[in-house]
Design an enzyme around this catalytic site. Structure first.
Site, short mmCIF file in Angstrom:
data_model
loop_
_atom_site.label_atom_id
_atom_site.label_comp_id
_atom_site.label_asym_id
_atom_site.label_seq_id
_atom_site.Cartn_x
_atom_site.Cartn_y
_atom_site.Cartn_z
N ASP A 120 0.87 -1.20 0.06
CA ASP A 120 -0.05 -0.03 -0.18
C ASP A 120 1.05 1.28 0.14
O ASP A 120 1.88 1.15 0.66
CB ASP A 120 -0.81 -0.07 1.12
CG ASP A 120 -2.29 0.80 1.18
OD1 ASP A 120 -3.29 0.25 1.06
OD2 ASP A 120 -2.11 1.93 0.77
N THR A 124 -14.37 -3.90 -7.39
CA THR A 124 -15.43 -3.97 -8.17
C THR A 124 -15.45 -2.85 -9.07
O THR A 124 -15.49 -1.52 -8.75
CB THR A 124 -16.91 -3.89 -7.15
OG1 THR A 124 -16.70 -4.90 -6.23
CG2 THR A 124 -18.18 -3.77 -7.84
N GLU A 144 -19.23 -8.10 4.83
CA GLU A 144 -18.36 -7.61 6.06
C GLU A 144 -19.22 -8.38 7.19
O GLU A 144 -20.25 -8.78 7.18
CB GLU A 144 -19.19 -6.25 6.28
CG GLU A 144 -18.19 -5.42 5.08
CD GLU A 144 -18.35 -3.81 5.19
OE1 GLU A 144 -18.53 -3.44 6.41
OE2 GLU A 144 -18.14 -3.15 4.14
N CYS A 187 -21.49 -1.63 -0.38
CA CYS A 187 -21.69 -2.29 -1.79
C CYS A 187 -22.85 -1.98 -2.50
O CYS A 187 -23.13 -1.58 -3.52
CB CYS A 187 -21.44 -3.53 -1.43
SG CYS A 187 -19.75 -4.06 -0.64
N LYS A 245 -24.99 -3.25 9.49
CA LYS A 245 -25.35 -4.41 9.79
C LYS A 245 -24.52 -4.89 10.89
O LYS A 245 -23.72 -4.07 11.28
CB LYS A 245 -25.17 -5.29 8.63
CG LYS A 245 -23.45 -5.49 8.30
CD LYS A 245 -23.58 -6.22 6.98
CE LYS A 245 -22.93 -7.71 7.29
NZ LYS A 245 -22.55 -8.55 6.19
C1 UGA Z 1 -22.82 -7.57 0.31
C2 UGA Z 1 -22.69 -8.91 -0.52
O1 UGA Z 1 -23.69 -9.56 0.26
C3 UGA Z 1 -21.52 -9.54 -0.59
O2 UGA Z 1 -21.86 -10.80 -1.41
C4 UGA Z 1 -20.69 -8.67 -1.73
O3 UGA Z 1 -19.45 -9.21 -1.74
C5 UGA Z 1 -20.49 -7.32 -0.79
O4 UGA Z 1 -21.79 -6.91 -0.85
C6 UGA Z 1 -19.60 -6.40 -1.60
O5 UGA Z 1 -19.94 -6.07 -3.05
O6 UGA Z 1 -18.29 -6.34 -1.21
P1 UGA Z 1 -22.34 -6.67 2.55
O7 UGA Z 1 -22.37 -5.23 2.21
O8 UGA Z 1 -21.14 -6.79 3.66
O9 UGA Z 1 -22.19 -7.70 1.45
O10 UGA Z 1 -23.52 -6.98 3.46
P2 UGA Z 1 -24.77 -7.66 3.36
O11 UGA Z 1 -24.84 -8.78 4.29
O12 UGA Z 1 -25.19 -8.13 1.94
O13 UGA Z 1 -25.88 -6.73 3.80
C7 UGA Z 1 -26.18 -5.55 3.17
C8 UGA Z 1 -27.46 -4.79 3.50
O14 UGA Z 1 -28.77 -5.38 3.40
C9 UGA Z 1 -27.49 -4.33 5.09
O15 UGA Z 1 -27.69 -3.23 5.43
C10 UGA Z 1 -28.24 -5.42 5.35
O16 UGA Z 1 -29.04 -4.95 6.86
C11 UGA Z 1 -29.27 -5.54 4.37
N1 UGA Z 1 -30.21 -7.05 4.31
C12 UGA Z 1 -29.79 -8.10 4.28
C13 UGA Z 1 -31.41 -6.79 4.66
O17 UGA Z 1 -31.85 -5.87 4.86
N2 UGA Z 1 -32.19 -7.94 4.66
C14 UGA Z 1 -31.59 -9.00 4.20
O18 UGA Z 1 -32.38 -10.06 4.11
C15 UGA Z 1 -30.38 -9.17 4.11
#
Ligand code: UGA
Length: 435
Positions: free
Chosen positions: A30, A123, A156, A264, A325
């Site tokens: 980095d 990405t 995450e 994301c 989250k």
């Molecule tokens: C997301 C994707 O799940 C990963 O596969 C991807 O690699 C990542 O983005 C990325 O592009 O780097 P992440 O943002 O860490 O991962 O979190 P998620 O667990 O997917 O949740 C995203 C949001 O959706 C959170 O605010 C969560 O509370 C919300 N969510 C998730 C809901 O409101 N309902 C659900 O059923 C699931």
């Protein structure tokens, strides 16, 4: 295998630590000297469960090193991952900012030695990997390399497990030689029978955006259904179960809530809309998901205001959770950032707790009161809002919470508690899409 990772942000660090754990010889590079010197001192700049231990173990065992020296780390590596940031462009138009990727490409080109694969892990919009290859070729016409796109699907809070036991690995690689090196890098996953999708560069890039967009659509869909359930007297948890058991639909990502956030989904949905627009294609389902998400967050403000009778002046709102989250310290595009300010502006005092997000939040919202635990957040509150479903908020001593509050009003934006039980305990209880 000798592998270099350029960029020690979230993706770079997790990738580096996990590939070292696979047995490879990893150098994480980095330009940010303070970041590298903290890492060399054993300090991990992000909160990700298991990451600090994994980094420490692999450093001690001699498989993971950190440097600011690009020349030494790239020369002699069999594979170079580009994992630098791709923030939304400062123009605010939804395009991803590719400055860092292009700069890294031009620089690393000068130091490649022998056959190397250059892997894009960030990405990026469709066409970026091919453009990176072009820049490398321009900067160093002698370079012997193949370009690969290998998007990440890490969540995450669960990134280590996602890396070590992925649903699939997507590899955009157009030569057999490059595919062979990628197979070697991910060799331990073959033992777990992980499916690999080998494809061209553009498809790999688009798979990443399409995955995040589809999951966003699923969340926005269930949030709309939750709103409908509230109007017709149905229960969205039963509805999600009832539809999710259909294998074609699937039960995951059908949890209603205050809307999706994070670094994301909000960024990638908008970036995909721009890609579609640039190519003269409509992506109305994704557009709707984005709009529904904004409306969902606004709906949560109304929910909280309504339960307080519409007048927020002089009211105290206790808040449990700020991060988008659980198991992360990340506040980027968290629903809390949109939901809490309008409540504060209308005269409410915001009294909040979050296990990891308070340092960052206090910089953005110095006007909120930050407290040490859930019970302090409830003390004297006119309503307690469960914003993020951290484990420590799942088993609260509800009698104690009730006794501490000014009035027993609980808004559960993650449907953690049972409506019947909460009412039996004497709470006015509001959740998302349940009777
Ligand atoms: C997301 C994707 O799940 C990963 O596969 C991807 O690699 C990542 O983005 C990325 O592009 O780097 P992440 O943002 O860490 O991962 O979190 P998620 O667990 O997917 O949740 C995203 C949001 O959706 C959170 O605010 C969560 O509370 C919300 N969510 C998730 C809901 O409101 N309902 C659900 O059923 C699931």
């Amino acid at each position: 295998m000798k592998i270099t990772i350029i960029g020690t942000g979230y993706v770079g660090l997790v990738t580096g630590a996990c590939l070292a754990e696979f047995g490879h010889q990893i150098t994480c590079m980095d330009k940010d000297e303070s970041k590298i010197s903290s890492l060399l001192n054993g300090e991990i700049p992000i909160y990700e469960p298991g990451l600090a231990d994994l980094v420490q173990k692999n450093v001690q065992e001699g498989r993971l090193a950190f440097t600011t020296n690009l020349e030494d780390s790239v020369g002699g590596a069999a594979a170079v991952f580009i994992a630098v940031g791709t923030p939304s462009s400062r123009r605010g138009d939804g395009y991803a900012d590719l400055t860092y990727i292009y700069a890294a490409a031009k620089e690393l080109a000068l130091h490649l030695k022998g056959y190397t694969i250059v892997i894009d892990k960030s990405t990026v919009p469709v066409g970026t990997a091919r453009q990176v290859a072009r820049l490398i070729r321009e900067a160093n016409p002698e370079a012997d390399f193949d370009m690969v796109s290998n998007p990440e699907f890490l969540r995450e809070g669960a990134a280590i497990a996602d890396f070590q036991r992925p649903d699939r690995v997507v590899v955009g690689a157009e030569s057999e030689k490059a595919q062979g090196v990628m197979k070697e890098i991910y060799d331990p996953l073959y033992l777990l029978s992980t499916p690999f999708v080998f494809t061209d560069l553009e498809s790999a890039e688009l798979i990443k955006y399409a995955s995040n967009a589809f999951l966003s659509i699923k969340i926005s869909f269930i949030n709309e259904m939750a709103n409908l359930c509230e109007q017709v007297g149905a229960d969205v948890v039963d509805l999600a179960k009832g539809i999710g058991l259909d294998g074609r639909i699937g039960a995951k990502f059908l949890h209603p809530g205050p809307g999706f956030g994070g670094s994301c989904f909000p960024k990638d949905t908008v970036a995909l809309l721009r890609i579609a627009q640039e190519n003269g294609v409509s992506a109305r389902s994704v557009e709707a998901a984005v709009e529904i998400n904004a409306a969902q967050k606004a709906g949560m403000v109304k929910k909280i205001r309504d339960v307080l009778g519409g007048d927020l002046a002089g009211k105290t709102i206790g808040v449990l959770g700020l991060t988008f989250k659980p198991e992360t310290d990340d506040l980027r595009d968290s629903p809390s950032l949109s939901i809490l300010p309008p409540l504060h502006e209308k005269g409410a005092t915001i009294q909040v707790h979050d296990p990891q997000g308070m340092d960052e939040a206090s910089k953005i919202f110095p006007e909120f009161n930050y407290v040490g635990n859930s019970y302090e957040a409830a003390t004297g509150a006119d309503v307690l809002v469960l914003m993020t479903e951290w484990n420590q908020y799942r088993a609260l001593d509800l009698d104690k919470i009730k006794s501490l509050m000014n009035q027993p009003v609980f808004v559960d934006l993650r449907n953690v508690y049972s409506p019947e039980k909460m009412r039996e305990l004497g709470f006015t209880y509001v959740s998302v899409g349940r009777r």
